[in-house]
Write a protein that holds these residues in place. Structure first.
Motif, PDB file in Angstrom:
ATOM      1  N   GLU A 198      -7.595  -4.236  -9.901  1.00 15.81           N
ATOM      2  CA  GLU A 198      -6.097  -4.278  -9.807  1.00 15.81           C
ATOM      3  C   GLU A 198      -5.570  -3.210 -10.170  1.00 15.81           C
ATOM      4  OE1 GLU A 198      -4.117  -6.302  -8.421  1.00 15.81           O
ATOM      5  OE2 GLU A 198      -5.208  -8.088  -7.979  1.00 15.81           O
ATOM      6  N   GLY A 199      -6.125  -2.034  -9.916  1.00 11.69           N
ATOM      7  CA  GLY A 199      -5.419  -0.685 -10.445  1.00 11.69           C
ATOM      8  C   GLY A 199      -6.267   0.492 -10.302  1.00 11.69           C
ATOM      9  N   ILE A 200      -5.575   1.638 -10.347  1.00 11.44           N
ATOM     10  CA  ILE A 200      -6.504   3.109 -10.162  1.00 11.44           C
ATOM     11  C   ILE A 200      -6.114   3.863 -11.318  1.00 11.44           C
ATOM     12  CG2 ILE A 200      -4.612   3.900  -8.562  1.00 11.44           C
ATOM     13  CD1 ILE A 200      -6.846   5.732  -7.320  1.00 11.44           C
ATOM     14  N   THR A 201      -7.225   4.370 -12.057  1.00 14.52           N
ATOM     15  CA  THR A 201      -6.886   4.981 -13.428  1.00 14.52           C
ATOM     16  C   THR A 201      -6.185   6.552 -12.951  1.00 14.52           C
ATOM     17  OG1 THR A 201      -9.296   6.097 -13.171  1.00 14.52           O
ATOM     18  CG2 THR A 201      -8.964   4.108 -14.461  1.00 14.52           C
ATOM     19  N   SER A 202      -6.402   7.286 -11.994  1.00 18.65           N
ATOM     20  CA  SER A 202      -5.992   8.452 -11.682  1.00 18.65           C
ATOM     21  C   SER A 202      -4.195   8.502 -11.639  1.00 18.65           C
ATOM     22  CB  SER A 202      -6.676   9.119 -10.273  1.00 18.65           C
ATOM     23  OG  SER A 202      -6.073   8.060  -9.458  1.00 18.65           O
TER      24      SER A 202
ATOM     25  N   ILE B  43       0.841  -1.196  -0.068  1.00 14.12           N
ATOM     26  CA  ILE B  43       0.088   0.019  -0.086  1.00 14.12           C
ATOM     27  C   ILE B  43       0.833   1.436  -0.127  1.00 14.12           C
ATOM     28  CG2 ILE B  43      -0.351   0.070   2.563  1.00 14.12           C
ATOM     29  CD1 ILE B  43      -2.950   0.723   0.016  1.00 14.12           C
ATOM     30  N   SER B  44       1.809   1.203   0.598  1.00  7.94           N
ATOM     31  CA  SER B  44       2.898   2.236   0.506  1.00  7.94           C
ATOM     32  C   SER B  44       3.449   2.722  -0.746  1.00  7.94           C
ATOM     33  CB  SER B  44       4.150   2.334   1.532  1.00  7.94           C
ATOM     34  OG  SER B  44       4.731   0.991   1.368  1.00  7.94           O
ATOM     35  N   SER B  45       3.415   1.804  -1.712  1.00 10.42           N
ATOM     36  CA  SER B  45       3.796   1.987  -3.122  1.00 10.42           C
ATOM     37  C   SER B  45       3.042   3.090  -3.654  1.00 10.42           C
ATOM     38  CB  SER B  45       3.954   0.945  -4.066  1.00 10.42           C
ATOM     39  OG  SER B  45       2.810   0.227  -4.043  1.00 10.42           O
TER      40      SER B  45
ATOM     41  N   ARG C 127      -2.477   5.456 -12.349  1.00  9.37           N
ATOM     42  CA  ARG C 127      -1.974   4.400 -13.104  1.00  9.37           C
ATOM     43  C   ARG C 127      -1.068   3.477 -12.025  1.00  9.37           C
ATOM     44  NH1 ARG C 127      -3.437   4.805 -18.398  1.00  9.37           N
ATOM     45  NH2 ARG C 127      -1.626   3.475 -18.931  1.00  9.37           N
ATOM     46  N   ASP C 128      -1.465   3.373 -10.975  1.00  6.14           N
ATOM     47  CA  ASP C 128      -0.591   2.383 -10.058  1.00  6.14           C
ATOM     48  C   ASP C 128      -1.371   1.065 -10.128  1.00  6.14           C
ATOM     49  OD1 ASP C 128       1.339   3.783  -8.524  1.00  6.14           O
ATOM     50  OD2 ASP C 128      -0.468   5.069  -7.908  1.00  6.14           O
ATOM     51  N   GLY C 129      -0.819  -0.035 -10.064  1.00  6.70           N
ATOM     52  CA  GLY C 129      -1.462  -1.325  -9.751  1.00  6.70           C
ATOM     53  C   GLY C 129      -0.780  -2.285 -10.772  1.00  6.70           C
ATOM     54  N   MET C 130      -1.198  -3.586 -10.476  1.00  6.82           N
ATOM     55  CA  MET C 130      -0.708  -4.739 -11.331  1.00  6.82           C
ATOM     56  C   MET C 130      -1.305  -4.689 -12.797  1.00  6.82           C
ATOM     57  SD  MET C 130       1.578  -6.911 -11.067  1.00  6.82           S
ATOM     58  CE  MET C 130       1.588  -6.866  -9.668  1.00  6.82           C
TER      59      MET C 130
ATOM     60  N   THR D 161     -11.391   2.314 -10.228  1.00 12.81           N
ATOM     61  CA  THR D 161     -10.946   0.893 -10.179  1.00 12.81           C
ATOM     62  C   THR D 161     -10.648   0.500 -11.714  1.00 12.81           C
ATOM     63  OG1 THR D 161     -12.127   0.737  -8.325  1.00 12.81           O
ATOM     64  CG2 THR D 161     -11.169  -1.161  -9.075  1.00 12.81           C
ATOM     65  N   ILE D 162      -9.520  -0.304 -12.143  1.00 11.91           N
ATOM     66  CA  ILE D 162      -9.432  -1.078 -12.995  1.00 11.91           C
ATOM     67  C   ILE D 162      -9.648  -2.347 -12.749  1.00 11.91           C
ATOM     68  CG2 ILE D 162      -7.881  -1.746 -14.786  1.00 11.91           C
ATOM     69  CD1 ILE D 162      -8.694   1.161 -15.299  1.00 11.91           C
ATOM     70  N   PHE D 163     -10.303  -3.130 -13.615  1.00 11.43           N
ATOM     71  CA  PHE D 163     -10.665  -4.693 -13.324  1.00 11.43           C
ATOM     72  C   PHE D 163      -9.809  -5.581 -14.356  1.00 11.43           C
ATOM     73  CE2 PHE D 163     -13.763  -3.307 -10.477  1.00 11.43           C
ATOM     74  CZ  PHE D 163     -14.287  -4.311  -9.852  1.00 11.43           C
ATOM     75  N   VAL D 164      -9.390  -6.755 -13.963  1.00 10.81           N
ATOM     76  CA  VAL D 164      -8.799  -7.999 -14.553  1.00 10.81           C
ATOM     77  C   VAL D 164      -9.750  -8.812 -14.939  1.00 10.81           C
ATOM     78  CG1 VAL D 164      -6.708  -7.237 -14.109  1.00 10.81           C
ATOM     79  CG2 VAL D 164      -7.844  -8.854 -12.464  1.00 10.81           C
TER      80      VAL D 164
END
Length: 404
Positions: free
Chosen positions: A106-110, A65-67, A112-115, A145-148
């Motif tokens: 698995e990600g956030i658009t604002s 989470i700290s990333s 662009r963090d996440g797997m 939220t971005i889904f896989v």
């Protein structure tokens, strides 16, 4: 597992995105636990993996989470929320602690963090470009939220590996959330097309129009001939993963509780692609197939929490306010949930406390309704008890309900 529900549990959800900054102060963790004990909370759900894919503990697979690049949770760098919180709960025997895992988000658009950004081939493919701008519309239209894709084999392996890691902690159980598709518009990848065509044993002549079309003017979705089988196939995909997750958890210990959080609006749940009902429940809706019941996943769970997220508590209130169906109320939503679960597992009515802003009496009434009609109550989320100073109200209500 039925013993868990003999005393009508009160489950408190601790959402990390809402509470994590405050709980970086370990004194605040102690304060929260003390509030929970005094209020009569019986179960707490803490986030192990948040809706944007990061974990609150050091994982071999996921980002911590700290990333997060905006620095929101820098105070958690090098720390393990699960370990810290559970260490403070070890002498408290009256509260069970379950870890929540947000699965296919698995990600956030604002930022662009996440797997999902490391593995773009995992991402859900949407019906068309316009639909891709509504990545999480089943939840709310501006969600980031971005889904896989739930059927991508690498995605499944990844999520199950994280669940295995979480099960190494001294927990009482695991809860899965966002174990679903983002909305009706996904997934329309080649992988999904090939898998679906194998399921129905024929080629889809007009892809994706034979499943549904979107009205150019109104943007409304219009079901086509293959939609009922498509809904069944998507729900089976989620059921298969739920079964895999359950096996993963129970392999660690059969005593670990395994649960799922879903929305109570079953007649509209084709959007999420989940049939959270019992295999014995045969729905008759305009989008369900005759065999839709085979995709019911309730029997894979020890209990289920259904979000009865409405400001109206009684059916009568929803009727007076012109709601389109009785299940647009806490009472009606519980009734619908019980109908769909069909006695297979315990149902816990769940409340969104923001629905009762500046209306503590309605909050009290909602708790009573869940306690009276379902196996207990789940409260989402801790941050509102803090913001509204409702801990005393909660304690009064729970003490009253426990005596009655």
């Amino acid at each position: 597992m039925k013993e868990m529900f003999t005393e009508s549990p009160t489950i408190l959800w601790v959402d990390f995105l809402a509470n994590g900054e405050r709980l970086a102060d370990e004194e605040e963790q102690v304060k929260l636990i003390n509030h929970a004990v005094k209020s009569g909370i019986t179960h707490m759900i803490i986030d192990a993996k948040v809706p944007f894919g990061q974990t609150t503990f050091p994982s071999k697979y996921a980002y911590h989470i700290s990333s997060w690049s905006d620095g929101t949770f820098n105070a958690w760098k090098g720390r393990d929320f699960l370990k810290e919180f559970l260490s403070k709960m070890k002498d408290i025997k009256d509260i069970k602690v379950l870890a929540n895992v947000d699965i296919f988000s698995e990600g956030i658009t604002s930022s662009r963090d996440g797997m999902a950004y490391d593995k773009p081939e995992w991402q859900v493919t949407f019906y068309n470009e316009a639909a891709s701008n509504e990545s999480n519309a089943a939840e709310y239209s501006d969600a980031a939220t971005i889904f896989v894709n739930p059927i991508h084999p690498e995605v499944r392996e990844y999520e199950l590996n994280i669940i295995k890691e979480i099960c190494t902690y001294e927990l009482d159980g695991i809860v899965v959330d966002r174990c679903r598709y983002p909305n009706i518009y996904g997934d329309f990848s080649d992988l999904s097309r090939n898998n679906f065509e194998s399921y129905i044993d024929k080629k889809v002549t007009n892809w994706p129009e034979d499943i549904f079309t979107i009205d150019k003017e109104t943007k409304e979705v219009r079901f086509a001939s293959l939609f009922p089988k498509w809904a069944e196939w998507r729900a089976l995909n989620i059921k298969k993963f739920i079964s895999m997750a359950r096996d993963t958890v129970k392999a660690v210990s059969p005593d670990l509780i395994f649960s799922d959080y879903v929305g109570s609006w079953y007649p509209l749940y084709y959007s999420e692609g989940v049939n959270w009902g019992s295999e014995t429940y045969h729905p008759d809706l305009d989008w369900t197939s005759e065999t839709y019941h085979v995709s019911g996943l309730a029997e894979q769970l020890d209990f289920i929490m259904t979000g009865c997220y409405y400001p109206e508590v009684e059916v009568q209130e929803s009727e007076q306010n012109g709601r389109p169906a009785t299940w647009y109320s806490v009472e009606g939503a519980i009734d619908k949930s019980l109908e769909v679960i069909n006695g297979s597992i315990p149902v816990v009515g769940s409340l969104f406390l923001k629905d009762y802003t500046n209306n503590p009496d309605q909050f009290r009434k909602a708790i009573k309704m869940c306690k009276e009609k379902s196996a207990g109550v789940m409260l989402f989320d801790t941050v509102y008890l803090e913001d509204y100073n409702w801990w005393d109200i909660l304690a009064e209500e729970l003490n009253t309900s426990n005596k009655s």
